[in-house]
Design a protein around this motif. Structure first.
Motif, PDB file in Angstrom:
ATOM      1  N   LYS A 136       2.232   6.312  -9.444  1.00  0.00           N
ATOM      2  CA  LYS A 136       1.051   6.929  -8.783  1.00  0.00           C
ATOM      3  C   LYS A 136       0.871   8.355  -8.414  1.00  0.00           C
ATOM      4  N   HIS A 137       2.371   8.639  -7.916  1.00  0.00           N
ATOM      5  CA  HIS A 137       2.481  10.456  -7.889  1.00  0.00           C
ATOM      6  C   HIS A 137       2.275  11.153  -9.168  1.00  0.00           C
ATOM      7  N   ARG A 138       2.507  10.646 -10.076  1.00  0.00           N
ATOM      8  CA  ARG A 138       2.392  11.206 -11.350  1.00  0.00           C
ATOM      9  C   ARG A 138       0.726  11.368 -11.781  1.00  0.00           C
ATOM     10  N   ALA A 178      -4.734  11.132   4.075  1.00  0.00           N
ATOM     11  CA  ALA A 178      -4.811  10.654   5.316  1.00  0.00           C
ATOM     12  C   ALA A 178      -3.903   9.268   5.706  1.00  0.00           C
ATOM     13  N   PHE A 179      -3.029   9.014   4.671  1.00  0.00           N
ATOM     14  CA  PHE A 179      -1.727   8.115   4.979  1.00  0.00           C
ATOM     15  C   PHE A 179      -0.640   8.836   4.492  1.00  0.00           C
ATOM     16  N   ALA A 180      -0.215  10.024   5.078  1.00  0.00           N
ATOM     17  CA  ALA A 180       0.521  10.932   4.577  1.00  0.00           C
ATOM     18  C   ALA A 180       2.135  10.462   4.340  1.00  0.00           C
ATOM     19  N   GLY A 181       2.524   9.682   5.164  1.00  0.00           N
ATOM     20  CA  GLY A 181       4.029   9.239   5.076  1.00  0.00           C
ATOM     21  C   GLY A 181       4.752  10.388   5.687  1.00  0.00           C
ATOM     22  N   PRO A 182       6.177  10.151   5.615  1.00  0.00           N
ATOM     23  CA  PRO A 182       7.329  10.980   6.273  1.00  0.00           C
ATOM     24  C   PRO A 182       7.659  12.198   5.139  1.00  0.00           C
ATOM     25  N   ARG A 208       9.231  12.276   2.359  1.00  0.00           N
ATOM     26  CA  ARG A 208      10.409  12.110   1.775  1.00  0.00           C
ATOM     27  C   ARG A 208      10.679  10.516   1.454  1.00  0.00           C
ATOM     28  N   TYR A 209      11.484  10.265   0.264  1.00  0.00           N
ATOM     29  CA  TYR A 209      11.772   9.080  -0.083  1.00  0.00           C
ATOM     30  C   TYR A 209      13.387   8.677   0.381  1.00  0.00           C
ATOM     31  N   GLN A 210      13.914   7.414   0.240  1.00  0.00           N
ATOM     32  CA  GLN A 210      15.181   7.371   0.751  1.00  0.00           C
ATOM     33  C   GLN A 210      16.022   7.906  -0.233  1.00  0.00           C
ATOM     34  N   GLY A 269       7.582  12.967  -0.870  1.00  0.00           N
ATOM     35  CA  GLY A 269       6.538  12.384  -0.617  1.00  0.00           C
ATOM     36  C   GLY A 269       5.483  13.021  -0.890  1.00  0.00           C
ATOM     37  N   SER A 270       3.973  12.424  -0.820  1.00  0.00           N
ATOM     38  CA  SER A 270       2.975  13.132  -1.449  1.00  0.00           C
ATOM     39  C   SER A 270       2.729  14.592  -0.713  1.00  0.00           C
ATOM     40  N   PRO A 271       2.740  14.571   0.589  1.00  0.00           N
ATOM     41  CA  PRO A 271       2.390  15.858   1.097  1.00  0.00           C
ATOM     42  C   PRO A 271       3.266  17.066   0.563  1.00  0.00           C
ATOM     43  N   ILE A 280      -2.252  13.373   7.636  1.00  0.00           N
ATOM     44  CA  ILE A 280      -2.476  12.526   8.785  1.00  0.00           C
ATOM     45  C   ILE A 280      -1.397  11.351   8.817  1.00  0.00           C
ATOM     46  N   GLU A 281      -0.640  11.246   9.892  1.00  0.00           N
ATOM     47  CA  GLU A 281       0.450  10.055   9.760  1.00  0.00           C
ATOM     48  C   GLU A 281       0.542   9.694  10.971  1.00  0.00           C
ATOM     49  N   LYS A 282       0.556   8.235  10.954  1.00  0.00           N
ATOM     50  CA  LYS A 282       0.171   7.495  12.460  1.00  0.00           C
ATOM     51  C   LYS A 282       1.664   7.346  13.155  1.00  0.00           C
ATOM     52  N   ASP A 283       2.648   7.015  12.443  1.00  0.00           N
ATOM     53  CA  ASP A 283       4.030   6.631  13.034  1.00  0.00           C
ATOM     54  C   ASP A 283       4.642   8.021  13.495  1.00  0.00           C
ATOM     55  N   ALA A 338       7.794   8.875  14.334  1.00  0.00           N
ATOM     56  CA  ALA A 338       8.906   9.132  13.706  1.00  0.00           C
ATOM     57  C   ALA A 338       8.564   9.599  12.362  1.00  0.00           C
ATOM     58  N   ARG A 339       7.929   9.192  11.611  1.00  0.00           N
ATOM     59  CA  ARG A 339       7.559   9.478  10.263  1.00  0.00           C
ATOM     60  C   ARG A 339       6.800  11.093  10.273  1.00  0.00           C
ATOM     61  N   HIS A 340       5.929  11.139  11.307  1.00  0.00           N
ATOM     62  CA  HIS A 340       5.033  12.357  11.552  1.00  0.00           C
ATOM     63  C   HIS A 340       6.251  13.745  11.787  1.00  0.00           C
ATOM     64  N   GLY A 367      -1.820  11.001  13.870  1.00  0.00           N
ATOM     65  CA  GLY A 367      -3.093  10.194  14.179  1.00  0.00           C
ATOM     66  C   GLY A 367      -3.348   9.275  13.289  1.00  0.00           C
ATOM     67  N   ASP A 368      -4.582   8.651  13.312  1.00  0.00           N
ATOM     68  CA  ASP A 368      -5.211   7.586  12.780  1.00  0.00           C
ATOM     69  C   ASP A 368      -6.155   7.859  11.606  1.00  0.00           C
ATOM     70  N   ALA A 369      -6.016   7.451  10.361  1.00  0.00           N
ATOM     71  CA  ALA A 369      -6.865   7.846   9.255  1.00  0.00           C
ATOM     72  C   ALA A 369      -8.260   7.512   9.494  1.00  0.00           C
ATOM     73  N   GLY A 370      -8.252   6.054  10.125  1.00  0.00           N
ATOM     74  CA  GLY A 370      -9.751   5.644  10.232  1.00  0.00           C
ATOM     75  C   GLY A 370     -10.614   6.597  11.350  1.00  0.00           C
ATOM     76  N   PHE A 411      -6.950   8.197   0.368  1.00  0.00           N
ATOM     77  CA  PHE A 411      -6.410   6.962   1.334  1.00  0.00           C
ATOM     78  C   PHE A 411      -5.462   5.989   0.957  1.00  0.00           C
ATOM     79  N   ASP A 412      -4.262   6.299   1.377  1.00  0.00           N
ATOM     80  CA  ASP A 412      -2.998   5.721   0.622  1.00  0.00           C
ATOM     81  C   ASP A 412      -2.422   4.749   1.374  1.00  0.00           C
ATOM     82  N   SER A 413      -2.833   3.743   1.958  1.00  0.00           N
ATOM     83  CA  SER A 413      -2.174   2.944   3.147  1.00  0.00           C
ATOM     84  C   SER A 413      -1.313   1.911   2.119  1.00  0.00           C
TER      85      SER A 413
HETATM   86  C1  LIG Z   1       1.875   4.253   1.492  1.00  0.00           C
HETATM   87  S1  LIG Z   1       2.486   4.935   2.897  1.00  0.00           S
HETATM   88  C2  LIG Z   1       2.148   6.703   2.306  1.00  0.00           C
HETATM   89  C3  LIG Z   1       2.671   7.229   1.126  1.00  0.00           C
HETATM   90  C4  LIG Z   1       2.663   8.730   0.832  1.00  0.00           C
HETATM   91  N1  LIG Z   1       1.093   8.933   0.826  1.00  0.00           N
HETATM   92  C5  LIG Z   1       3.333   9.179  -0.223  1.00  0.00           C
HETATM   93  O1  LIG Z   1       2.607   8.960  -1.608  1.00  0.00           O
HETATM   94  O2  LIG Z   1       4.186   9.565  -0.347  1.00  0.00           O
HETATM   95  C6  LIG Z   1       1.509   4.849   4.150  1.00  0.00           C
HETATM   96  C7  LIG Z   1       1.911   5.662   5.301  1.00  0.00           C
HETATM   97  O3  LIG Z   1       0.810   5.385   6.264  1.00  0.00           O
HETATM   98  C8  LIG Z   1       1.134   5.234   7.560  1.00  0.00           C
HETATM   99  N2  LIG Z   1       0.106   4.737   8.423  1.00  0.00           N
HETATM  100  C9  LIG Z   1      -0.065   3.349   8.563  1.00  0.00           C
HETATM  101  N3  LIG Z   1      -1.148   3.283   9.287  1.00  0.00           N
HETATM  102  C10 LIG Z   1      -1.742   4.415   9.367  1.00  0.00           C
HETATM  103  C11 LIG Z   1      -3.026   4.894   9.820  1.00  0.00           C
HETATM  104  N4  LIG Z   1      -4.017   3.988  10.398  1.00  0.00           N
HETATM  105  N5  LIG Z   1      -3.461   6.137  10.019  1.00  0.00           N
HETATM  106  C12 LIG Z   1      -2.593   7.008   9.330  1.00  0.00           C
HETATM  107  N6  LIG Z   1      -1.458   6.814   8.759  1.00  0.00           N
HETATM  108  C13 LIG Z   1      -1.229   5.294   8.712  1.00  0.00           C
HETATM  109  C14 LIG Z   1       2.483   4.678   7.590  1.00  0.00           C
HETATM  110  O4  LIG Z   1       3.319   5.041   8.508  1.00  0.00           O
HETATM  111  C15 LIG Z   1       3.145   5.215   6.073  1.00  0.00           C
HETATM  112  O5  LIG Z   1       3.818   6.402   6.330  1.00  0.00           O
END
Ligand SMILES: C[S@@+](CC[C@H](N)C(=O)[O-])C[C@H]1O[C@@H](n2cnc3c(N)ncnc32)[C@H](O)[C@@H]1O
Length: 362
Positions: free
Chosen positions: A14-16, A48-52, A54-56, A61-63, A91-94, A96-98, A124-127, A148-150
């Protein structure tokens, strides 16, 4: 799951896909004024679901890779980047990940205010936060790409998609994890109503489906929702890695250039990191090692037929034009099947070839 997690093969694919799509998207929007009518349009990418970030095992990560590829794009000198003009919203909800994401971005790119683009990294919250952020940053009226990558809790109201669909030159990509299709009982029904635009639009889809039917039906249901929200063209597809779980994506656009760029990016998704970009259509065959998405995913029929039907709904066309973004053999295969099912009428005489004129039945 902790702050970071392991990069799964389908996520890497998906990243590619995103990278290839964005490599085409940025110059289309930033190099020319013709597409939007603005002399120098503002362009906004919303992850809108940005993640941290970086991966393990240290993969970006996508941003991080979205920004990095923009700044290092081969056409960057012609893109007139400026913080007023180019906005990236993460946007990242968690919490620690933010925090981790902020640290990654600083470590990689230095002070964010010195970048030639504007970065908005919101906890914040994507929705609920996507629309207010787009408003605050003056994004409306200019091209927006919303990703919108939840993982599975797709909770973005269709109202957000509708607003983006009605905005000039704007597009969305929504992903679904495989769990989403099997865990309906845990999902909040009211949230599903907002995601699909009302109970009438999703409830029947779930009745007594076999597990192997579920994802197709739900993806189509979501695709229909995107169409109702105002995107004239939609693609749905499954990313199937060699190992691990698949991922599902739905893309909504109103732009021919966007649709073509996404089709091209799909064709080029391959099963090896670092694979060169090869276009099967100009070589006349699918190169070894490159996934033919339609065949590998077993998607041929549904997706091809839908694409061809979308095209023909605009009026009669030759087989090759109706499958503009398909390999000729796939277009022919799709039309042949549709003709057998009475879904297509042959207008020209003789044998069905790529030059034959076809239309939807009167
Ligand atoms: C599939 S991962 C994102 C991966 C990232 N886009 C990437 O490709 O590297 C989903 C992320 O969305 C965050 N998340 C979950 N619910 C959310 C919400 N309502 N709004 C924003 N972020 C949310 C999670 O904490 C998680 O970090």
């Amino acid at each position: 799951m902790g702050v970071l997690w392991k990069l799964e093969p389908a996520t890497a694919a998906k990243h590619r896909l995103y990278q290839r799509y964005l490599d085409a998207w940025w110059p289309i929007l930033l190099q020319t004024s013709q597409r939007t009518g603005y002399a120098r349009p503002r362009v906004t990418l919303l992850d809108a679901f940005a993640g941290p970030g970086r991966y393990q095992d240290s993969e970006p990560g996508s941003p991080v890779f979205l920004l990095e590829r923009l700044l290092n794009h081969s056409a960057v000198d012609r893109m007139h980047l400026s913080p007023r003009r180019v906005h990236l919203i993460f946007i990242e909800k968690d919490p620690a990940r933010h925090k981790h994401l902020m640290g990654e971005l600083h470590a990689r790119f230095g002070p964010l205010r010195d970048l030639p683009v504007h970065l908005e990294v919101q906890r914040g919250d994507a929705g609920t936060d996507s629309m207010p952020l787009l408003t605050r940053l003056g994004a409306w009226g200019h091209p927006i790409l919303g990703i919108f990558d939840s993982w599975g809790s797709v909770n973005v109201p269709l109202d957000v998609m509708r607003r983006i669909a009605r905005n000039p030159s704007s597009e969305v990509v929504t992903t679904f994890g495989p769990n989403w299709f099997s865990r309906r009982e845990n999902l909040n029904l009211d949230v599903l109503d907002t995601v699909f635009g009302g109970r009438a639009f999703w409830t029947p889809a779930d009745a007594e489906l076999r597990p192997d039917e579920r994802w197709r039906v739900w993806l189509s249901t979501y695709r229909d929702a995107l169409r109702r929200s105002g995107f004239p063209d939609q693609l749905q597809f499954e990313l199937v890695p060699r190992t691990g779980q698949p991922l599902y994506l739905v893309f909504g656009t109103g732009s021919t250039a966007g649709l073509k760029a996404m089709k091209d990016a799909m064709w080029k998704v391959d099963d090896r990191d670092g694979e060169s970009f090869r276009d099967p259509r100009t070589r006349g065959a699918i190169p070894d090692g490159q996934i033919d998405l339609f065949q590998a995913a077993g998607l041929a029929d549904t997706e091809l037929l839908e694409l061809v039907a979308q095209r023909l709904s605009m009026g009669p066309a030759t087989v090759e034009t109706s499958g503009e973004w398909l390999l000729p053999k796939h277009a022919l295969q799709a039309i042949r099947e549709m003709r057998q099912n009475g879904q297509v009428t042959l207008l020209s005489s003789g044998k069905l070839t790529t030059k034959s004129q076809v239309s939807l039945p009167a």
